[in-house]
Write a protein that holds these residues in place. Structure first.
Motif: not given
Length: 536
Positions: A442-458
């Motif tokens: 998860d963290l590697e994917a965020i670093r690669s994209a340059g942003y994080a997404m939360s969708d229906d998570e919380l």
């Protein structure tokens, strides 16, 4: 006056303008013209040249303030002095073992300058922050530096007594200061209580050059009761760290940086631009001979020598011995520290968050890390819906939600490992992390994209985008997030920026405000729009 003399006078005036901005804070051209005794049109031209060089910039309401290029020059000046990786390791070790603020100070023209600091986890000592300047008669670090200075420096400082201590109304007489010096020399370290800041105590040990002269002082400071209760342990810890730094100085040789800083072509007609190019060349080379500078700048030897002499007189350049090479002067460390202390990320974030809110109608907020949680420190509520999970002052674990993960993902792998060790033992089902592989993916994917997404998570129906904010060292210091109903957040409108792009642009603006290097300001455009979902 000869043209060459006019040019050198212009460079000197430019350094004076920077000094006045540092002393006065954001200033108008009229105020600067008065301060440096120069006609206003001339100051306009100087400010314009300094602005092009990145040494000053216009603040949001118009006045001129220090520019973030100062931060990079200050870093280069520090890198030319010692091995910063070893220093950071020792400061972190002292802070970790004692729980106190650890700092390193160097002498500069009868003052002590804080080169680096690692704050304690419970108290921020703003009075002893990085770049802070103290007189050599005040504080444990200063006493250590003074005690091991050459006699002529000591005589000069003592000759200016009596002094008014920073946190006391009782003047410090020369005789008393002499006793402090003798005691510090005898015991080889110094403890001071309530001398710089009321309620704060500090213990300091010297760090020596290979020839045995004092190079700096390693210090641990905190609340008086805390320092006094740890005094024995603190002396042992700081002494070992100071010895490690002393040993590191024997083999230290500054290396040119691989980072290419922007320089103005030497064929520019502006002498200020040429002086800036010289400073940037020194920043890249760390330590450089005049012959090498002549080659790099493609300037006549006489012109390079005149600029070096002028910048040296202003404290922007230092020469290593009578005929030695040159490096950026430690004055830039002080200017950098002054700028760092003046930067206000929360103030800068408000107009950025407001513009995001006006463009999207969604909730916009900024978070910083506090231990294992992301804390919301600024927020503008959306027009349609607001999640209550991260209200102003509220917090979430770093691996949950877009803003927290945008903070964690751009820290180093050691930070990931330390955090995983904590949360993997968490019994709360909502925040449970059991798979190290998924956590890292998860963290590697965020670093690669340059942003994080939360969708229906919380919160069902709610989505958010989180983007990292970087400082001048390229370290993540905060995150910006946009949150709202998922159809609004995830939509890709035609002819307008997506929420992902808006969030990243806002984070980039704040990173630029902090002086972030180009390498930290974004990822390849082709990655924009590729969603990164939580796999925790």
């Amino acid at each position: 006056m000869k043209p060459a003399a006019n040019m050198i006078q212009l460079v000197m005036k430019a350094t004076q303008v920077v000094d006045e901005i540092s002393n006065l804070g954001p200033s108008t051209s009229a105020e600067l013209a008065k301060a440096v005794d120069e006609p206003r049109p001339s100051v306009y031209r100087i400010v314009s040249a300094l602005e092009q060089a990145g040494l000053v910039r216009r603040s949001e309401d118009g006045p001129v303030e220090l520019g973030t290029r100062i931060l990079h020059l200050g870093e280069a000046a520090a890198d030319a002095l010692m091995d910063r990786e070893i220093l950071a390791g020792q400061l972190n070790a002292v802070q970790r073992q004692l729980g106190l603020t650890a700092s390193f100070w160097i002498p500069r023209k009868e003052t002590a300058v804080c080169l680096e600091q690692v704050d304690a986890t419970d108290v921020d000592l703003y009075g002893l922050s990085s770049g802070r300047i103290l007189p050599l008669y005040a504080g444990a670090a200063s006493h250590v530096l003074l005690a091991f200075q050459p006699e002529e420096v000591l005589d000069s400082v003592l000759g200016a007594a009596p002094y008014q201590p920073l946190s006391s109304r009782t003047p410090l007489e020369a005789e008393t200061l002499r006793k402090h010096v003798e005691e510090t020399r005898r015991q080889g370290w110094r403890l001071e209580v309530n001398e710089v800041v009321d309620g704060i105590a500090a213990i300091s040990f010297p760090v020596l050059n290979p020839d045995g002269t004092v190079f700096g002082s390693l210090t641990a400071a905190g609340l008086v009761d805390q320092v006094l209760s740890l005094q024995g342990q603190a002396r042992d810890v700081i002494a070992r760290a100071a010895q490690t730094l002393t040993e590191s100085m024997r083999d230290f040789a500054p290396q040119p940086t691989l980072r290419v800083l922007s320089t103005t072509p030497s064929n520019s007609t502006s002498i200020i631009a040429k002086a800036n190019a010289l400073m940037e060349a020194l920043a890249n080379e760390r330590v450089c001979t005049s012959a090498r500078l002549t080659e790099l700048l493609d300037e006549p030897v006489s012109s390079v020598y005149r600029m070096l002499a002028t910048l040296g007189e202003a404290g922007w350049v230092e020469q290593l011995g009578p005929r030695g090479a040159f490096r950026i002067g430690s004055k830039l460390i002080s200017l950098s520290g002054k700028l760092l202390n003046d930067l206000d990320l929360r103030r800068a974030a408000v107009p950025v968050l407001r513009s995001i809110h006006e463009a999207t109608g969604e909730t916009a907020f900024m978070c910083i890390r506090r231990n294992t949680r992301a804390v919301c420190i600024e927020r503008i509520d959306g027009k349609r819906v607001n999640s209550r999970l991260l209200a102003l002052g509220g917090s979430l674990p770093l691996h949950t939600g877009a803003a927290p993960r945008a903070l964690l993902a751009f820290e180093d792998r050691q930070a990931w490992e330390s955090y995983f060790a904590i949360v993997s033992q968490n019994n709360d089902v909502q925040f449970d992390v059991r798979s190290r592989t998924k956590f890292y993916a998860d963290l590697e994917a965020i670093r690669s994209a340059g942003y994080a997404m939360s969708d229906d998570e919380l919160t069902p129906g709610i989505a958010a985008i989180g983007a990292p904010i970087f400082d001048h060292k390229g370290h993540v210091v905060a995150s910006l997030s946009v949150s709202g109903l998922r159809e609004g957040i995830l939509a890709e409108p035609e002819g307008a920026q997506s929420v992902i792009e808006v969030a990243r642009d806002g984070a980039r603006r704040l990173s630029e405000y902090l002086g972030a290097p180009t390498s930290a300001l974004g990822h390849e455009p082709s990655l924009v729009g590729q969603p990164v979902h939580s796999v925790t």
